[in-house]
Write an enzyme that holds these catalytic residues in place. Sequence first.
Site, PDB file in Angstrom:
ATOM      1  N   SER A  16       6.708   5.866   7.363  1.00  0.00           N
ATOM      2  CA  SER A  16       6.784   5.176   8.653  1.00  0.00           C
ATOM      3  C   SER A  16       6.408   6.064   9.831  1.00  0.00           C
ATOM      4  O   SER A  16       5.636   5.648  10.714  1.00  0.00           O
ATOM      5  CB  SER A  16       8.195   4.607   8.860  1.00  0.00           C
ATOM      6  OG  SER A  16       8.470   3.599   7.923  1.00  0.00           O
ATOM      7  N   LYS A  65      19.875  -2.632   4.879  1.00  0.00           N
ATOM      8  CA  LYS A  65      19.257  -3.891   5.304  1.00  0.00           C
ATOM      9  C   LYS A  65      20.250  -5.044   5.433  1.00  0.00           C
ATOM     10  O   LYS A  65      20.026  -5.972   6.209  1.00  0.00           O
ATOM     11  CB  LYS A  65      18.133  -4.278   4.340  1.00  0.00           C
ATOM     12  CG  LYS A  65      16.923  -3.362   4.418  1.00  0.00           C
ATOM     13  CD  LYS A  65      15.790  -3.849   3.532  1.00  0.00           C
ATOM     14  CE  LYS A  65      14.582  -2.954   3.649  1.00  0.00           C
ATOM     15  NZ  LYS A  65      13.419  -3.461   2.882  1.00  0.00           N
ATOM     16  N   ASP A  77      16.029 -16.641  13.069  1.00  0.00           N
ATOM     17  CA  ASP A  77      16.396 -17.698  12.118  1.00  0.00           C
ATOM     18  C   ASP A  77      16.111 -17.308  10.672  1.00  0.00           C
ATOM     19  O   ASP A  77      16.944 -17.529   9.783  1.00  0.00           O
ATOM     20  CB  ASP A  77      15.656 -18.992  12.458  1.00  0.00           C
ATOM     21  CG  ASP A  77      16.207 -19.662  13.712  1.00  0.00           C
ATOM     22  OD1 ASP A  77      17.334 -19.309  14.123  1.00  0.00           O
ATOM     23  OD2 ASP A  77      15.512 -20.524  14.282  1.00  0.00           O
TER      24      ASP A  77
END
Length: 244
Positions: A16, A65, A77
């Site tokens: 990353s 997570k 959502d």
Amino acid sequence: MRRFGLIGFPLGHSFSKKYFTEKFSSEKIGDATYELYPIENVLEVKDLLKANHEICGLNVTIPHKQSVIPLLHALDDDAKQIGSVNCISIKNNLLKGFNTDAPAFEFCLTKFLQPHHKQALVLGNGGSAAAVKFILNKLSIPFITVTRKATEPTQVEYSQLNDEVINHCQIIINTTPLGMYPQVEFSPRISYKAITKQHLLFDLVYNPQQTSFMKQGLQQGSTVISGLEMFYKQAELSWEIWNS
């Protein structure tokens, strides 16, 4: 200076920082930096943000997570339905969780789907698996979750995974960290000899780009997908969220 970063533990495998640092350089984005924050206990996120007020976006990886969700003020959502977050937007001290794994997985998977790919095996049951199962449901692809200890009727344990099941499920998705750098010799314990050229193997691990799981699939003539393109896609989707 806007600061972004990745939280998780460990982070030695992660691309990353390299990806975003190169992105900022090539696209001449001079007001942003990206760092790795190896956090073993998810509650340390609070201290991280108190000490770094300039952080305005975080990616989330194993093992946080799902455990990070109680620390957030709001969920997108899809993230709410999935129950897993890999992207956090921070604006006015409010933390909102998103899941960019799911659309990135869908983007990569659908390129390779064939008419005979009618059922899937999902290896693992963590946060990444939740995003995968969300997309499989969206695509109306039934699946079996394979775990070390089955706790639901739709799950089986690795010891119960016989050749007949593998033959029937011609999509196999590894959502576990098995085979991830530096322990590249490991792979999920399934019967690779039961895999055929009709199978599609998708490994969410992206470092190394060709895992032991993928190599064993290739030896059987199957189609394999590395998690690297999915990594790139979810990173770009995260960047869009942070800048929206």
